[in-house]
Design a protein around this motif. Structure first.
Motif, PDB file in Angstrom:
ATOM      1  N   SER A   5      54.213  80.234   8.493  1.00  0.00           N
ATOM      2  CA  SER A   5      55.494  80.861   8.865  1.00  0.00           C
ATOM      3  C   SER A   5      56.059  81.788   7.792  1.00  0.00           C
ATOM      4  O   SER A   5      57.117  82.382   7.990  1.00  0.00           O
ATOM      5  CB  SER A   5      56.524  79.774   9.198  1.00  0.00           C
ATOM      6  OG  SER A   5      56.845  79.030   8.029  1.00  0.00           O
ATOM      7  N   HIS A   6      55.339  81.920   6.654  1.00  0.00           N
ATOM      8  CA  HIS A   6      55.866  82.777   5.578  1.00  0.00           C
ATOM      9  C   HIS A   6      54.742  83.174   4.615  1.00  0.00           C
ATOM     10  O   HIS A   6      54.299  82.365   3.797  1.00  0.00           O
ATOM     11  CB  HIS A   6      56.969  82.022   4.816  1.00  0.00           C
ATOM     12  CG  HIS A   6      57.771  82.871   3.882  1.00  0.00           C
ATOM     13  ND1 HIS A   6      59.125  83.060   4.039  1.00  0.00           N
ATOM     14  CD2 HIS A   6      57.426  83.574   2.772  1.00  0.00           C
ATOM     15  CE1 HIS A   6      59.569  83.841   3.069  1.00  0.00           C
ATOM     16  NE2 HIS A   6      58.562  84.166   2.271  1.00  0.00           N
ATOM     17  N   ALA A   7      54.286  84.415   4.720  1.00  0.00           N
ATOM     18  CA  ALA A   7      53.217  84.907   3.848  1.00  0.00           C
ATOM     19  C   ALA A   7      53.547  86.321   3.384  1.00  0.00           C
ATOM     20  O   ALA A   7      54.379  87.004   3.992  1.00  0.00           O
ATOM     21  CB  ALA A   7      51.896  84.917   4.606  1.00  0.00           C
ATOM     22  N   HIS A   8      52.888  86.744   2.296  1.00  0.00           N
ATOM     23  CA  HIS A   8      53.087  88.112   1.772  1.00  0.00           C
ATOM     24  C   HIS A   8      51.734  88.775   1.567  1.00  0.00           C
ATOM     25  O   HIS A   8      51.296  88.965   0.426  1.00  0.00           O
ATOM     26  CB  HIS A   8      53.848  88.076   0.446  1.00  0.00           C
ATOM     27  CG  HIS A   8      55.237  87.524   0.548  1.00  0.00           C
ATOM     28  ND1 HIS A   8      56.287  88.251   1.049  1.00  0.00           N
ATOM     29  CD2 HIS A   8      55.744  86.317   0.229  1.00  0.00           C
ATOM     30  CE1 HIS A   8      57.391  87.511   1.031  1.00  0.00           C
ATOM     31  NE2 HIS A   8      57.087  86.331   0.534  1.00  0.00           N
ATOM     32  N   TYR A   9      51.056  89.122   2.650  1.00  0.00           N
ATOM     33  CA  TYR A   9      49.738  89.752   2.539  1.00  0.00           C
ATOM     34  C   TYR A   9      49.814  91.220   2.116  1.00  0.00           C
ATOM     35  O   TYR A   9      48.786  91.840   1.871  1.00  0.00           O
ATOM     36  CB  TYR A   9      48.934  89.584   3.832  1.00  0.00           C
ATOM     37  CG  TYR A   9      48.376  88.185   3.953  1.00  0.00           C
ATOM     38  CD1 TYR A   9      47.291  87.792   3.179  1.00  0.00           C
ATOM     39  CD2 TYR A   9      48.966  87.250   4.794  1.00  0.00           C
ATOM     40  CE1 TYR A   9      46.795  86.507   3.250  1.00  0.00           C
ATOM     41  CE2 TYR A   9      48.469  85.953   4.871  1.00  0.00           C
ATOM     42  CZ  TYR A   9      47.381  85.594   4.092  1.00  0.00           C
ATOM     43  OH  TYR A   9      46.893  84.316   4.159  1.00  0.00           O
ATOM     44  N   GLY A  91      64.047  89.151   7.482  1.00  0.00           N
ATOM     45  CA  GLY A  91      63.858  88.382   6.259  1.00  0.00           C
ATOM     46  C   GLY A  91      62.786  88.994   5.376  1.00  0.00           C
ATOM     47  O   GLY A  91      62.111  89.938   5.799  1.00  0.00           O
ATOM     48  N   GLU A  92      62.630  88.503   4.115  1.00  0.00           N
ATOM     49  CA  GLU A  92      63.418  87.381   3.704  1.00  0.00           C
ATOM     50  C   GLU A  92      64.687  87.853   3.021  1.00  0.00           C
ATOM     51  O   GLU A  92      64.672  88.792   2.234  1.00  0.00           O
ATOM     52  CB  GLU A  92      62.623  86.449   2.781  1.00  0.00           C
ATOM     53  CG  GLU A  92      62.078  87.093   1.520  1.00  0.00           C
ATOM     54  CD  GLU A  92      61.232  86.099   0.727  1.00  0.00           C
ATOM     55  OE1 GLU A  92      61.771  85.121   0.192  1.00  0.00           O
ATOM     56  OE2 GLU A  92      60.000  86.343   0.648  1.00  0.00           O
ATOM     57  N   ILE A  93      65.774  87.167   3.349  1.00  0.00           N
ATOM     58  CA  ILE A  93      67.099  87.550   2.884  1.00  0.00           C
ATOM     59  C   ILE A  93      67.772  86.326   2.273  1.00  0.00           C
ATOM     60  O   ILE A  93      67.376  85.196   2.572  1.00  0.00           O
ATOM     61  CB  ILE A  93      67.951  88.094   4.043  1.00  0.00           C
ATOM     62  CG1 ILE A  93      68.082  87.035   5.166  1.00  0.00           C
ATOM     63  CG2 ILE A  93      67.339  89.373   4.600  1.00  0.00           C
ATOM     64  CD1 ILE A  93      69.061  87.409   6.265  1.00  0.00           C
ATOM     65  N   PHE A 152      64.775  78.133   7.019  1.00  0.00           N
ATOM     66  CA  PHE A 152      65.127  78.000   5.607  1.00  0.00           C
ATOM     67  C   PHE A 152      63.826  77.861   4.843  1.00  0.00           C
ATOM     68  O   PHE A 152      63.182  76.823   4.865  1.00  0.00           O
ATOM     69  CB  PHE A 152      66.004  76.763   5.404  1.00  0.00           C
ATOM     70  CG  PHE A 152      67.195  77.019   4.552  1.00  0.00           C
ATOM     71  CD1 PHE A 152      68.408  77.369   5.117  1.00  0.00           C
ATOM     72  CD2 PHE A 152      67.116  76.918   3.174  1.00  0.00           C
ATOM     73  CE1 PHE A 152      69.516  77.616   4.341  1.00  0.00           C
ATOM     74  CE2 PHE A 152      68.224  77.162   2.380  1.00  0.00           C
ATOM     75  CZ  PHE A 152      69.432  77.513   2.961  1.00  0.00           C
ATOM     76  N   HIS A 153      63.441  78.938   4.140  1.00  0.00           N
ATOM     77  CA  HIS A 153      62.129  79.032   3.499  1.00  0.00           C
ATOM     78  C   HIS A 153      62.132  78.308   2.154  1.00  0.00           C
ATOM     79  O   HIS A 153      63.138  78.306   1.452  1.00  0.00           O
ATOM     80  CB  HIS A 153      61.816  80.527   3.393  1.00  0.00           C
ATOM     81  CG  HIS A 153      61.093  80.980   2.189  1.00  0.00           C
ATOM     82  ND1 HIS A 153      59.778  80.650   1.952  1.00  0.00           N
ATOM     83  CD2 HIS A 153      61.488  81.756   1.157  1.00  0.00           C
ATOM     84  CE1 HIS A 153      59.423  81.223   0.816  1.00  0.00           C
ATOM     85  NE2 HIS A 153      60.414  81.884   0.317  1.00  0.00           N
ATOM     86  N   CYS A 154      61.001  77.650   1.826  1.00  0.00           N
ATOM     87  CA  CYS A 154      60.817  76.960   0.550  1.00  0.00           C
ATOM     88  C   CYS A 154      62.031  76.090   0.218  1.00  0.00           C
ATOM     89  O   CYS A 154      62.634  76.208  -0.834  1.00  0.00           O
ATOM     90  CB  CYS A 154      60.555  77.979  -0.562  1.00  0.00           C
ATOM     91  SG  CYS A 154      59.776  77.244  -2.016  1.00  0.00           S
ATOM     92  N   THR A 202      53.071  79.253   3.402  1.00  0.00           N
ATOM     93  CA  THR A 202      52.404  79.362   2.104  1.00  0.00           C
ATOM     94  C   THR A 202      53.270  80.036   1.051  1.00  0.00           C
ATOM     95  O   THR A 202      53.250  79.656  -0.108  1.00  0.00           O
ATOM     96  CB  THR A 202      51.112  80.197   2.191  1.00  0.00           C
ATOM     97  OG1 THR A 202      51.428  81.453   2.773  1.00  0.00           O
ATOM     98  CG2 THR A 202      50.038  79.471   2.960  1.00  0.00           C
ATOM     99  N   ASP A 203      53.993  81.128   1.438  1.00  0.00           N
ATOM    100  CA  ASP A 203      54.582  82.066   0.477  1.00  0.00           C
ATOM    101  C   ASP A 203      53.462  82.711  -0.344  1.00  0.00           C
ATOM    102  O   ASP A 203      53.675  83.098  -1.499  1.00  0.00           O
ATOM    103  CB  ASP A 203      55.608  81.390  -0.448  1.00  0.00           C
ATOM    104  CG  ASP A 203      56.633  82.384  -1.004  1.00  0.00           C
ATOM    105  OD1 ASP A 203      56.824  83.455  -0.392  1.00  0.00           O
ATOM    106  OD2 ASP A 203      57.241  82.094  -2.057  1.00  0.00           O
ATOM    107  N   CYS A 204      52.271  82.797   0.237  1.00  0.00           N
ATOM    108  CA  CYS A 204      51.136  83.343  -0.508  1.00  0.00           C
ATOM    109  C   CYS A 204      51.380  84.808  -0.853  1.00  0.00           C
ATOM    110  O   CYS A 204      52.047  85.508  -0.102  1.00  0.00           O
ATOM    111  CB  CYS A 204      49.838  83.170   0.288  1.00  0.00           C
ATOM    112  SG  CYS A 204      49.728  84.142   1.795  1.00  0.00           S
TER     113      CYS A 204
END
Ligand code: NI
Length: 256
Positions: A5-9, A91-93, A152-154, A202-204
């Motif tokens: 639900s949250h990655a930075h490729y 997002g992300e905000i 709500f991330h991380c 992941t927030d990868c």
């Protein structure tokens, strides 16, 4: 079946092998990826990635550490990108008080403005909150985030704070940090939050889970997070992956 639900490729750490890596995701049972933008520049990069892969989606928004020179004209740009069919969130905000680079007042102003944008375009929000729990909750409350919903991330807050977030209809995301041995608090919150309101992330390339801590993260490593959550919830990892995948699809309003 995994939903990251949250990655930075779009991150530079993937420049050498971005597409080779994404090509292998279906083999690793990664069914969906939300690729999250954090600056106006990254918004422009994530759209072509989402267009290339049916299982990759995009969010548009500016991270609190990147809002220094933000303008209303930039918000118009975000608003037009938000209408793209693969864009499923704002997002992300949020707020990040860990570093002193950007003034708190400026962060708060643009955080509130992004929530207004999310309501204008009817998309859920992806929240980044680092060392800023109280102000973050005040702004979400004032902005009536129950109208947009989101993730709500991380998550690093308390069970009490989670209770209010759940009241707003939002989801709570856990990633690699849940697997870290000393992270008793996250495990306590993961036990408290009902499984139908948890998503995995992941927030990868950052925050790789054990046993890959410190390495470059990618969506296939979510299996390790699912195993940790499965032990906490007394379920199988397969069940955790299936349920959290359904949750993320529901939150981002993704249909098959
Ligand atoms: Ni992120």
């Amino acid at each position: 079946m995994i939903f990251d639900s949250h990655a930075h490729y779009n991150d530079a750490q993937f420049d050498a092998d971005r597409f080779e890596l994404l090509d292998t995701m279906p083999e690793d049972d990664v069914a969906y990826i939300m690729n999250v933008s954090d600056s106006i520049e990254s918004v422009k990069k994530i759209i072509p990635i989402a267009e290339r892969y049916p299982f990759v989606f995009a969010s548009v928004g500016v991270h609190p550490e990147e809002v220094e020179n933000l303008t209303e004209a930039d918000m118009d740009v975000l608003k037009s990108y938000a209408k793209h069919p693969k864009v499923k969130a704002i997002g992300e905000i949020g707020l990040d008080y860990h570093y002193d680079d950007v003034s708190k007042d400026l962060q708060k102003k643009w955080f509130a403005r992004h929530i207004e944008l999310a309501k204008e375009v009817n998309l859920p929000v992806i929240i980044h909150d680092r060392d800023a729990h109280k102000d973050c909750m005040d702004i979400l409350r004032a902005g009536d985030v129950s109208k947009t919903g989101g993730i709500f991330h991380c998550y690093s807050g308390s069970c009490e704070m989670a209770a209010e977030i759940l009241d707003w209809g939002m989801y709570i995301a856990f990633g690699g940090t849940l697997t870290f041995k000393n992270n008793r608090r996250a495990k306590e919150v993961a036990k408290y939050v009902p499984i139908d309101r948890i998503v995995l992330e992941t927030d990868c390339p950052y925050l790789a889970p054990e046993p890959n801590r410190g390495k470059r993260n990618n969506s296939s490593y979510i299996h390790f997070v699912a195993e940790t959550l499965a032990a906490i919830k007394e379920m199988t990892a397969e069940e955790v992956e299936r349920l959290t995948c359904e949750n993320a699809k529901k939150c981002y309003r993704i249909e098959d």
